[in-house]
Scaffold this motif. Sequence first.
Motif, PDB file in Angstrom:
ATOM      1  N   THR A 148       7.998   2.061  15.919  1.00 58.41           N
ATOM      2  CA  THR A 148       7.649   2.249  14.237  1.00 58.41           C
ATOM      3  C   THR A 148       6.145   2.033  13.913  1.00 58.41           C
ATOM      4  OG1 THR A 148       9.952   1.859  14.121  1.00 58.41           O
ATOM      5  CG2 THR A 148       8.581   1.971  12.272  1.00 58.41           C
ATOM      6  N   THR A 149       5.613   3.038  13.549  1.00 63.03           N
ATOM      7  CA  THR A 149       4.199   2.826  13.274  1.00 63.03           C
ATOM      8  C   THR A 149       4.120   2.650  11.620  1.00 63.03           C
ATOM      9  OG1 THR A 149       3.585   5.008  13.063  1.00 63.03           O
ATOM     10  CG2 THR A 149       3.418   3.642  15.150  1.00 63.03           C
ATOM     11  N   LEU A 150       3.107   2.335  11.035  1.00 65.56           N
ATOM     12  CA  LEU A 150       2.841   2.456   9.554  1.00 65.56           C
ATOM     13  C   LEU A 150       3.065   3.899   9.262  1.00 65.56           C
ATOM     14  CD1 LEU A 150       2.541   1.184   6.946  1.00 65.56           C
ATOM     15  CD2 LEU A 150      -0.050   1.257   7.199  1.00 65.56           C
ATOM     16  N   LYS A 151       2.647   4.892  10.083  1.00 59.92           N
ATOM     17  CA  LYS A 151       2.667   6.120   9.708  1.00 59.92           C
ATOM     18  C   LYS A 151       4.104   6.774   9.427  1.00 59.92           C
ATOM     19  CE  LYS A 151       1.488  10.809  11.421  1.00 59.92           C
ATOM     20  NZ  LYS A 151       1.221  11.721  12.525  1.00 59.92           N
ATOM     21  N   ASP A 152       4.861   6.234  10.463  1.00 57.54           N
ATOM     22  CA  ASP A 152       6.591   6.476  10.370  1.00 57.54           C
ATOM     23  C   ASP A 152       6.830   6.121   8.961  1.00 57.54           C
ATOM     24  OD1 ASP A 152       6.603   7.625  12.831  1.00 57.54           O
ATOM     25  OD2 ASP A 152       6.790   5.535  13.840  1.00 57.54           O
ATOM     26  N   LEU A 153       6.582   4.842   8.511  1.00 58.30           N
ATOM     27  CA  LEU A 153       7.065   4.357   7.399  1.00 58.30           C
ATOM     28  C   LEU A 153       6.555   5.057   6.260  1.00 58.30           C
ATOM     29  CD1 LEU A 153       6.866   0.478   7.388  1.00 58.30           C
ATOM     30  CD2 LEU A 153       8.687   1.934   8.243  1.00 58.30           C
ATOM     31  N   SER A 154       5.235   5.546   6.171  1.00 61.69           N
ATOM     32  CA  SER A 154       4.616   6.340   5.061  1.00 61.69           C
ATOM     33  C   SER A 154       5.206   7.657   4.787  1.00 61.69           C
ATOM     34  CB  SER A 154       3.391   6.286   5.155  1.00 61.69           C
ATOM     35  OG  SER A 154       2.696   7.043   6.235  1.00 61.69           O
ATOM     36  N   LEU A 155       5.873   8.329   5.621  1.00 61.06           N
ATOM     37  CA  LEU A 155       6.436   9.480   5.470  1.00 61.06           C
ATOM     38  C   LEU A 155       7.663   9.411   4.629  1.00 61.06           C
ATOM     39  CD1 LEU A 155       6.544  10.906   9.287  1.00 61.06           C
ATOM     40  CD2 LEU A 155       4.853  11.292   7.518  1.00 61.06           C
ATOM     41  N   ARG A 156       7.567  10.570   3.713  1.00 61.96           N
ATOM     42  CA  ARG A 156       8.766  10.223   2.633  1.00 61.96           C
ATOM     43  C   ARG A 156       9.927  11.054   2.855  1.00 61.96           C
ATOM     44  NH1 ARG A 156       5.280   8.681  -2.112  1.00 61.96           N
ATOM     45  NH2 ARG A 156       3.277   9.587  -1.207  1.00 61.96           N
ATOM     46  N   GLY A 177      25.880 -15.232   7.502  1.00 60.43           N
ATOM     47  CA  GLY A 177      25.725 -14.037   6.342  1.00 60.43           C
ATOM     48  C   GLY A 177      25.550 -12.685   6.603  1.00 60.43           C
ATOM     49  N   PRO A 178      24.880 -11.851   5.900  1.00 65.97           N
ATOM     50  CA  PRO A 178      24.566 -10.614   6.056  1.00 65.97           C
ATOM     51  C   PRO A 178      23.838 -10.491   7.379  1.00 65.97           C
ATOM     52  CG  PRO A 178      24.128 -11.220   3.785  1.00 65.97           C
ATOM     53  CD  PRO A 178      24.394 -12.379   4.501  1.00 65.97           C
ATOM     54  N   ILE A 179      24.181  -9.464   8.142  1.00 68.51           N
ATOM     55  CA  ILE A 179      23.180  -9.013   9.223  1.00 68.51           C
ATOM     56  C   ILE A 179      22.264  -8.452   8.961  1.00 68.51           C
ATOM     57  CG2 ILE A 179      23.528  -7.617  11.344  1.00 68.51           C
ATOM     58  CD1 ILE A 179      26.449  -8.368  11.478  1.00 68.51           C
ATOM     59  N   ALA A 180      22.325  -7.522   7.878  1.00 68.02           N
ATOM     60  CA  ALA A 180      20.855  -6.941   7.587  1.00 68.02           C
ATOM     61  C   ALA A 180      19.879  -7.927   7.037  1.00 68.02           C
ATOM     62  CB  ALA A 180      21.257  -5.943   6.355  1.00 68.02           C
ATOM     63  N   MET A 181      18.570  -7.496   6.961  1.00 69.15           N
ATOM     64  CA  MET A 181      17.558  -8.263   6.641  1.00 69.15           C
ATOM     65  C   MET A 181      17.265  -8.123   5.096  1.00 69.15           C
ATOM     66  SD  MET A 181      14.911  -8.328   9.721  1.00 69.15           S
ATOM     67  CE  MET A 181      14.141  -9.862   9.469  1.00 69.15           C
ATOM     68  N   VAL A 182      17.539  -7.248   4.419  1.00 69.60           N
ATOM     69  CA  VAL A 182      17.694  -6.938   3.185  1.00 69.60           C
ATOM     70  C   VAL A 182      18.995  -6.305   2.532  1.00 69.60           C
ATOM     71  CG1 VAL A 182      14.939  -6.614   2.707  1.00 69.60           C
ATOM     72  CG2 VAL A 182      16.704  -4.526   3.503  1.00 69.60           C
ATOM     73  N   GLN A 183      19.328  -6.997   1.402  1.00 73.89           N
ATOM     74  CA  GLN A 183      20.653  -6.609   0.903  1.00 73.89           C
ATOM     75  C   GLN A 183      20.856  -5.179   0.620  1.00 73.89           C
ATOM     76  OE1 GLN A 183      22.867  -9.019  -1.172  1.00 73.89           O
ATOM     77  NE2 GLN A 183      21.815 -11.049  -0.062  1.00 73.89           N
ATOM     78  N   CYS A 184      19.701  -4.524   0.314  1.00 75.02           N
ATOM     79  CA  CYS A 184      20.010  -2.908  -0.156  1.00 75.02           C
ATOM     80  C   CYS A 184      20.217  -2.215   1.320  1.00 75.02           C
ATOM     81  CB  CYS A 184      18.722  -2.435  -0.625  1.00 75.02           C
ATOM     82  SG  CYS A 184      17.319  -2.365   0.507  1.00 75.02           S
ATOM     83  N   VAL A 185      20.326  -2.899   2.322  1.00 77.73           N
ATOM     84  CA  VAL A 185      20.710  -2.252   3.355  1.00 77.73           C
ATOM     85  C   VAL A 185      22.076  -2.838   4.258  1.00 77.73           C
ATOM     86  CG1 VAL A 185      19.810  -2.455   5.984  1.00 77.73           C
ATOM     87  CG2 VAL A 185      18.458  -0.959   4.541  1.00 77.73           C
ATOM     88  N   SER A 186      22.468  -3.667   3.616  1.00 78.24           N
ATOM     89  CA  SER A 186      23.558  -4.271   4.126  1.00 78.24           C
ATOM     90  C   SER A 186      24.902  -3.571   3.751  1.00 78.24           C
ATOM     91  CB  SER A 186      24.079  -5.933   3.369  1.00 78.24           C
ATOM     92  OG  SER A 186      25.147  -6.596   3.752  1.00 78.24           O
ATOM     93  N   SER A 214       9.978   2.298   1.987  1.00 75.86           N
ATOM     94  CA  SER A 214       9.684   2.068   3.504  1.00 75.86           C
ATOM     95  C   SER A 214      10.277   1.012   4.148  1.00 75.86           C
ATOM     96  CB  SER A 214       8.147   2.196   3.880  1.00 75.86           C
ATOM     97  OG  SER A 214       7.600   0.992   2.981  1.00 75.86           O
ATOM     98  N   VAL A 215      10.526  -0.081   3.341  1.00 76.38           N
ATOM     99  CA  VAL A 215      11.379  -1.316   4.091  1.00 76.38           C
ATOM    100  C   VAL A 215      12.581  -0.943   4.041  1.00 76.38           C
ATOM    101  CG1 VAL A 215      12.115  -3.436   3.253  1.00 76.38           C
ATOM    102  CG2 VAL A 215       9.589  -2.654   2.462  1.00 76.38           C
ATOM    103  N   ASN A 216      13.433  -0.100   3.313  1.00 77.63           N
ATOM    104  CA  ASN A 216      14.779   0.436   3.573  1.00 77.63           C
ATOM    105  C   ASN A 216      14.886   1.150   4.794  1.00 77.63           C
ATOM    106  OD1 ASN A 216      16.900   2.548   2.943  1.00 77.63           O
ATOM    107  ND2 ASN A 216      17.288   0.703   1.535  1.00 77.63           N
ATOM    108  N   LYS A 217      13.915   1.926   4.738  1.00 77.86           N
ATOM    109  CA  LYS A 217      13.929   2.879   6.329  1.00 77.86           C
ATOM    110  C   LYS A 217      13.882   1.847   7.576  1.00 77.86           C
ATOM    111  CE  LYS A 217      11.083   6.430   5.996  1.00 77.86           C
ATOM    112  NZ  LYS A 217      10.079   7.384   6.216  1.00 77.86           N
ATOM    113  N   LEU A 218      12.973   0.989   7.253  1.00 81.73           N
ATOM    114  CA  LEU A 218      12.572   0.352   8.557  1.00 81.73           C
ATOM    115  C   LEU A 218      13.628  -0.766   9.013  1.00 81.73           C
ATOM    116  CD1 LEU A 218      10.937  -0.669  10.749  1.00 81.73           C
ATOM    117  CD2 LEU A 218       9.896  -2.216   9.286  1.00 81.73           C
ATOM    118  N   MET A 219      14.374  -1.323   7.765  1.00 78.43           N
ATOM    119  CA  MET A 219      15.261  -2.316   7.865  1.00 78.43           C
ATOM    120  C   MET A 219      16.785  -1.568   8.399  1.00 78.43           C
ATOM    121  SD  MET A 219      13.921  -4.853   8.122  1.00 78.43           S
ATOM    122  CE  MET A 219      12.289  -5.138   8.140  1.00 78.43           C
ATOM    123  N   ILE A 220      16.992  -0.340   8.109  1.00 78.57           N
ATOM    124  CA  ILE A 220      18.219   0.474   8.507  1.00 78.57           C
ATOM    125  C   ILE A 220      18.300   0.222  10.064  1.00 78.57           C
ATOM    126  CG2 ILE A 220      19.239   2.680   8.808  1.00 78.57           C
ATOM    127  CD1 ILE A 220      18.849   2.935   5.776  1.00 78.57           C
TER     128      ILE A 220
END
Lengths: 137, 137
Positions: free
Chosen positions: B129-137, A84-93, A110-116
Amino acid sequence: MLSKKTKYGLKALTFIARTGSDVPVQVGEIAKSEQIPQKFLESILLTLRKSGILGSKKGKHGGYYLRKDPSEILMTEVMRVLEGPIAMVQCVSLNFYEKCDDCPDEHLCSVNKLMIQVRDSTLEVFKNTTLKDLSLR
Amino acid sequence: MLSKKTKYGLKALTFIARTGSDVPVQVGEIAKSEQIPQKFLESILLTLRKSGILGSKKGKHGGYYLRKDPSEILMTEVMRVLEGPIAMVQCVSLNFYEKCDDCPDEHLCSVNKLMIQVRDSTLEVFKNTTLKDLSLR
DNA sequence: GCAATTCCTACTAAATCGATAGGATTAATA
DNA sequence: TATTAATCCTATCGATTTAGTAGGAATTGC
């Protein structure tokens, strides 16, 4: 975690590629050699056939064969069919996108950013790996 | 797919990091702001506390706070606590290794070969990637 | 002592996973 | 044409995991 379906599917594709011929390979042969429950494997190979990666021949001396040269079968395609999707969250698939119901703004998430990033690096691997690569010992 | 547990956990950590202070943040506040079921979030933050990422203060005016600076909290650590192994198969996991019961020789296994690459590329992202990276908007 | 908070244990509904069962369909061959 | 051997298809099932919920004990500030 990788599902057994995907794991078995990859092993089966590798097995078929390693025969190096166009003669159909039978489910029973793969199941025995790779220690995969035959009925389960049947359904997996069926999925791969329906997706166009495998072709099949019915009846006596039937079996499954690759529809393309192993060097042209990318892991992006195989993984999307099996897992199925390669991305770990749908909003990034890329192929199965869906907005998160909880997230008001993806760009602040932040989750979006990391998962991209994870998606892109995984995609890079799958895009540059073919079944031929897997079948080399 | 990423579990909701991990997703919520990452969002909560980001929320706490974004306050930028050492004053404990209450579960209720995070739950409301991030639209996370409070009781569920409670159990997640408890996990993060037990792992040492968060500290807590009980009673009135209690809450959760980061035990390290956000720039020192790596995603490798957070993801392993929340999601478990980073590798997609156990036989490739650095921290949770286990031999596959079906596979006679890992070095001949095509799945193994592919998943090592995925693991390494994902790890590269989490390590950088650190939590700081995630927390930047 | 009271209120507000974290902490802990147990439970549960729903979904997913990893198969299994049983037979229908198709093709080669004797 | 009958037999055999293979894929194809649908349905079901037990176990596990996920995503919570419930209820209260323990702790702290005022």
